[in-house]
Structures are given as structure tokens and as C-alpha cells.
Design an enzyme around this catalytic site. Sequence first.
Site, PDB file in Angstrom:
ATOM      1  CG  ASP A  90      -1.924  -1.122   1.216  1.00  0.00           C
ATOM      2  OD1 ASP A  90      -2.316  -1.549   0.113  1.00  0.00           O
ATOM      3  OD2 ASP A  90      -2.309  -1.591   2.302  1.00  0.00           O
TER       4      ASP A  90
ATOM      5  CE1 TYR B  73       4.251  -6.858   3.751  1.00  0.00           C
ATOM      6  CE2 TYR B  73       3.579  -9.127   4.134  1.00  0.00           C
ATOM      7  CZ  TYR B  73       3.601  -8.003   3.334  1.00  0.00           C
ATOM      8  OH  TYR B  73       2.990  -8.022   2.101  1.00  0.00           O
TER       9      TYR B  73
END
Length: 244
Positions: free
Chosen positions: A52, A110
Site C-alpha cells: 500500500d 513483514y
Amino acid sequence: MRNIKLVLEYDGTGYNGWQKQKHGLTIQDKLDKAIRTLTKEEVETLGSSRTDSGVHARGYVVNFKTDSSIPAERFKYALNTKLPDDILVVSSEEVSLDFHARYSSKGKMYSYTIRNNEIPTVIGKNFFYNYEKKLDIEAIRLAAQYFLGTHDFKAFQNKGGSVKTSVRTITKLDIEVNDDIIKFYVAGNGFLYNMVRIMVGTLIMVGIHKIEPSDVKKIILDGIRQQAGKPAPACGLCLEKVFY
């Protein structure tokens, strides 16, 4: 025809994520332009995931097909001369023609970084979330364990993703603390839209005692989005590695 795999590192601050859009500059826009300039071909780059706006990467994987005779290992050097200084090709290699950056992936890792300090700072602010209220790290560690394993994570996804199932397996959720820096490392076989950021947002709720650590288990079982926390800001999230 050859298939070239690239590993990218990028600062996502100034971009609307990886994927091309009608409006807003993306990482893919910049990479595609650099490859076109280099190869004189219209290539289709395939990314390992959709990151994003404002999200960073240290190990984002891309592949593209080309008829160029440029040695695979030289793509790294050549493309870096044509990319802006917030996007870097870390490595380049030739892979089998059936390799696909997204569909060949077996999982991802992540990281999410919080600076837990009541006084904000300017230096590095694009790479962490400055959270001013004191967080209870031990409560967060207890709550984090409930995410491990295979669960239906529909309470931890926002609208906007298109997936067949919300069942995912989390294999790792480690928390490292260094002074006021709290770093989460989350690995799994796949992630839903905003999933890691919502997980972190929920753990923040635990850390300020708005919910109990055991409530995380209930949120997972109930599958109700409104029970989980708000997504933590994008600036703290970084794609560390894609597994194949």
C-alpha cells in the site's frame, strides 16, 4: 525469451504502493519505465504482492520476460542507473520461465516498527509509527501468541482485497525491543489486505490495556472486524522477504 527475477529495496513514502494505478505514482511505474528504457521492450513486470501507499520493502520480488541479451546479473547495475534514489535493485538473476513472483511464493515476512516515546522525532519518522502512550510489552507478547498457527483471519482484513479464503497460517511473530523501538516480525504463508497492520493495531490495544491478551483469541474465533484494532499506519510496515 528469458525470465528475469529482481529483488527490490524501496522507500515507499512518496508512492501509492507497488501496483500501477490510474492516479498516483507507483513503484511499478518507475521500474517499468527503467526496464523499457534499458531493453527497448514493452515488458510486463509481475510483483510478489501489492504493498500500500507509504509501505516500504527490503526484499520485494519482481519478475519479467525479455528477449534482451543483457546478462542477468548486469540488470541490477544497469537499472540502478535509471531508477530514483528511493528504489534500488538489490539483485538480478535468470530463473525458469514458469517462475512467477506472486504465484510461486510460499510465504512472506513483514516487519512493523513502533517508536514508543511521548516526544515525537523528525529523524526517521517515515519508517516507524511514533506511539506516545506507554505500551505493556509483556501483555503484547502474551497476546501475540494467539496469532500463531492456522486460523480464519477475516477479523483482520479490510475491504478492498479479493481472496477466495481468509484462512492463513502465521509461522512467526517475534517482538524485539531496543530502548523505545519495538519491532514486530511476522511471517506466514500469505496475508490479507491490511492484515499485518490490523494485527499490530490490535496488539497496541492490548498494550494500553483496552483489551486483554486472551481477547485476541476471541476476536479470531468471532471473526468480527469491528472487534479488532484499527490498522497501524503504513509508515511502520516493511516487506522484509518473500519465500520460494
